[in-house]
Write a protein that holds these residues in place. Sequence first.
Motif, PDB file in Angstrom:
ATOM      1  N   ILE A  64       4.823  32.875  32.319  1.00  0.00           N
ATOM      2  CA  ILE A  64       4.083  32.243  33.411  1.00  0.00           C
ATOM      3  C   ILE A  64       2.974  31.356  32.862  1.00  0.00           C
ATOM      4  CG2 ILE A  64       2.517  32.706  35.343  1.00  0.00           C
ATOM      5  CD1 ILE A  64       4.241  35.194  35.934  1.00  0.00           C
ATOM      6  N   ALA A  65       2.255  31.840  31.846  1.00  0.00           N
ATOM      7  CA  ALA A  65       1.171  31.048  31.255  1.00  0.00           C
ATOM      8  C   ALA A  65       1.713  29.791  30.589  1.00  0.00           C
ATOM      9  CB  ALA A  65       0.392  31.894  30.257  1.00  0.00           C
ATOM     10  N   ALA A  66       2.874  29.900  29.934  1.00  0.00           N
ATOM     11  CA  ALA A  66       3.459  28.725  29.292  1.00  0.00           C
ATOM     12  C   ALA A  66       3.863  27.673  30.327  1.00  0.00           C
ATOM     13  CB  ALA A  66       4.665  29.136  28.454  1.00  0.00           C
ATOM     14  N   ILE A  67       4.412  28.119  31.437  1.00  0.00           N
ATOM     15  CA  ILE A  67       4.785  27.183  32.502  1.00  0.00           C
ATOM     16  C   ILE A  67       3.536  26.535  33.099  1.00  0.00           C
ATOM     17  CG2 ILE A  67       5.771  27.043  34.826  1.00  0.00           C
ATOM     18  CD1 ILE A  67       7.791  29.208  33.883  1.00  0.00           C
ATOM     19  N   LEU A  68       2.493  27.332  33.332  1.00  0.00           N
ATOM     20  CA  LEU A  68       1.267  26.788  33.919  1.00  0.00           C
ATOM     21  C   LEU A  68       0.554  25.822  32.981  1.00  0.00           C
ATOM     22  CD1 LEU A  68      -0.232  29.865  35.775  1.00  0.00           C
ATOM     23  CD2 LEU A  68       0.876  27.850  36.758  1.00  0.00           C
ATOM     24  N   ILE A  69       0.564  26.104  31.682  1.00  0.00           N
ATOM     25  CA  ILE A  69      -0.071  25.176  30.756  1.00  0.00           C
ATOM     26  C   ILE A  69       0.716  23.869  30.698  1.00  0.00           C
ATOM     27  CG2 ILE A  69       1.016  25.875  28.588  1.00  0.00           C
ATOM     28  CD1 ILE A  69      -1.702  25.652  27.271  1.00  0.00           C
ATOM     29  N   ALA A  70       2.036  23.956  30.773  1.00  0.00           N
ATOM     30  CA  ALA A  70       2.847  22.736  30.794  1.00  0.00           C
ATOM     31  C   ALA A  70       2.576  21.922  32.054  1.00  0.00           C
ATOM     32  CB  ALA A  70       4.326  23.086  30.699  1.00  0.00           C
ATOM     33  N   LEU A  71       2.495  22.587  33.196  1.00  0.00           N
ATOM     34  CA  LEU A  71       2.205  21.877  34.444  1.00  0.00           C
ATOM     35  C   LEU A  71       0.802  21.273  34.429  1.00  0.00           C
ATOM     36  CD1 LEU A  71       3.773  24.296  37.084  1.00  0.00           C
ATOM     37  CD2 LEU A  71       4.640  22.080  36.313  1.00  0.00           C
ATOM     38  N   GLY A  72      -0.158  21.999  33.860  1.00  0.00           N
ATOM     39  CA  GLY A  72      -1.516  21.485  33.777  1.00  0.00           C
ATOM     40  C   GLY A  72      -1.617  20.251  32.905  1.00  0.00           C
ATOM     41  N   VAL A  73      -0.954  20.270  31.760  1.00  0.00           N
ATOM     42  CA  VAL A  73      -0.997  19.114  30.864  1.00  0.00           C
ATOM     43  C   VAL A  73      -0.281  17.925  31.489  1.00  0.00           C
ATOM     44  CG1 VAL A  73      -0.180  18.255  28.632  1.00  0.00           C
ATOM     45  CG2 VAL A  73      -1.294  20.464  28.780  1.00  0.00           C
ATOM     46  N   ILE A  74       0.866  18.174  32.103  1.00  0.00           N
ATOM     47  CA  ILE A  74       1.574  17.083  32.787  1.00  0.00           C
ATOM     48  C   ILE A  74       0.713  16.516  33.902  1.00  0.00           C
ATOM     49  CG2 ILE A  74       3.544  16.564  34.278  1.00  0.00           C
ATOM     50  CD1 ILE A  74       5.147  18.568  32.555  1.00  0.00           C
ATOM     51  N   GLY A  75       0.053  17.382  34.655  1.00  0.00           N
ATOM     52  CA  GLY A  75      -0.820  16.919  35.725  1.00  0.00           C
ATOM     53  C   GLY A  75      -2.006  16.116  35.222  1.00  0.00           C
ATOM     54  N   LEU A  76      -2.516  16.467  34.041  1.00  0.00           N
ATOM     55  CA  LEU A  76      -3.639  15.710  33.477  1.00  0.00           C
ATOM     56  C   LEU A  76      -3.208  14.321  33.034  1.00  0.00           C
ATOM     57  CD1 LEU A  76      -5.437  18.482  31.429  1.00  0.00           C
ATOM     58  CD2 LEU A  76      -6.358  17.238  33.386  1.00  0.00           C
ATOM     59  N   PHE A  77      -2.017  14.205  32.482  1.00  0.00           N
ATOM     60  CA  PHE A  77      -1.548  12.894  32.038  1.00  0.00           C
ATOM     61  C   PHE A  77      -1.020  12.055  33.189  1.00  0.00           C
ATOM     62  CE2 PHE A  77      -1.485  14.959  27.874  1.00  0.00           C
ATOM     63  CZ  PHE A  77      -2.141  13.982  27.141  1.00  0.00           C
ATOM     64  N   TYR A  78      -0.452  12.693  34.190  1.00  0.00           N
ATOM     65  CA  TYR A  78       0.088  11.985  35.350  1.00  0.00           C
ATOM     66  C   TYR A  78      -0.557  12.560  36.600  1.00  0.00           C
ATOM     67  CZ  TYR A  78       3.555  10.768  31.877  1.00  0.00           C
ATOM     68  OH  TYR A  78       4.161  10.329  30.739  1.00  0.00           O
ATOM     69  N   LEU A  79      -1.761  12.120  36.875  1.00  0.00           N
ATOM     70  CA  LEU A  79      -2.515  12.607  38.027  1.00  0.00           C
ATOM     71  C   LEU A  79      -1.714  12.360  39.304  1.00  0.00           C
ATOM     72  CD1 LEU A  79      -5.280  13.915  38.421  1.00  0.00           C
ATOM     73  CD2 LEU A  79      -6.186  11.673  38.942  1.00  0.00           C
ATOM     74  N   PRO A  80      -1.648  13.328  40.204  1.00  0.00           N
ATOM     75  CA  PRO A  80      -0.869  13.154  41.431  1.00  0.00           C
ATOM     76  C   PRO A  80      -1.302  11.913  42.210  1.00  0.00           C
ATOM     77  CG  PRO A  80      -1.594  15.417  41.222  1.00  0.00           C
ATOM     78  CD  PRO A  80      -2.269  14.647  40.143  1.00  0.00           C
ATOM     79  N   GLU A  81      -0.330  11.294  42.878  1.00  0.00           N
ATOM     80  CA  GLU A  81      -0.598  10.054  43.607  1.00  0.00           C
ATOM     81  C   GLU A  81      -1.577  10.255  44.765  1.00  0.00           C
ATOM     82  OE1 GLU A  81       2.839   7.906  44.794  1.00  0.00           O
ATOM     83  OE2 GLU A  81       3.816   8.191  42.860  1.00  0.00           O
ATOM     84  N   PHE A  82      -1.568  11.431  45.360  1.00  0.00           N
ATOM     85  CA  PHE A  82      -2.461  11.667  46.495  1.00  0.00           C
ATOM     86  C   PHE A  82      -3.880  11.987  46.061  1.00  0.00           C
ATOM     87  CE2 PHE A  82       0.208  15.355  45.689  1.00  0.00           C
ATOM     88  CZ  PHE A  82      -0.734  16.325  45.412  1.00  0.00           C
ATOM     89  N   ALA A  83      -4.143  11.988  44.748  1.00  0.00           N
ATOM     90  CA  ALA A  83      -5.502  12.174  44.243  1.00  0.00           C
ATOM     91  C   ALA A  83      -6.193  10.811  44.264  1.00  0.00           C
ATOM     92  CB  ALA A  83      -5.481  12.742  42.838  1.00  0.00           C
ATOM     93  N   THR A  84      -6.935  10.566  45.317  1.00  0.00           N
ATOM     94  CA  THR A  84      -7.631   9.299  45.445  1.00  0.00           C
ATOM     95  C   THR A  84      -8.844   9.271  44.527  1.00  0.00           C
ATOM     96  OG1 THR A  84      -9.008  10.130  47.242  1.00  0.00           O
ATOM     97  CG2 THR A  84      -6.892   9.134  47.852  1.00  0.00           C
ATOM     98  N   SER A  85      -9.479   8.138  44.455  1.00  0.00           N
ATOM     99  CA  SER A  85     -10.647   8.026  43.580  1.00  0.00           C
ATOM    100  C   SER A  85     -11.784   8.936  44.046  1.00  0.00           C
ATOM    101  CB  SER A  85     -11.119   6.579  43.514  1.00  0.00           C
ATOM    102  OG  SER A  85     -11.486   6.125  44.797  1.00  0.00           O
ATOM    103  N   ALA A  86     -11.812   9.267  45.325  1.00  0.00           N
ATOM    104  CA  ALA A  86     -12.872  10.133  45.845  1.00  0.00           C
ATOM    105  C   ALA A  86     -12.686  11.584  45.419  1.00  0.00           C
ATOM    106  CB  ALA A  86     -12.926  10.042  47.372  1.00  0.00           C
TER     107      ALA A  86
END
Length: 79
Positions: free
Chosen positions: A27-49
């Motif tokens: 579970i930790a390995a999956i979450l760290i992978a998702l976290g790193v992917i999310g940091l490099f590819y910030l979700p589109e609905f994350a506006t500048s605000a």
Amino acid sequence: LVDCIADPWIGYCSDRFASSCKLWMSIAAILIALGVIGLFYLPEFATSANAIWWLAGLMALTYLSYSVLSIYFYTAGLA
């Protein structure tokens, strides 16, 4: 500050739930992978605000997942 609270709690849980060590490491390995992917590819609905909150949350997820993974890894070496 988060590390001061999280590491003892993670250590306690690793001792208490030692039989499911592989599950928690997976579970930790999956979450760290998702976290790193999310940091490099910030979700589109994350506006500048609210992008700073997304970054802070993803950093916390990545950091805590790394802590869980490293504590379980070091604990498994002792067994």
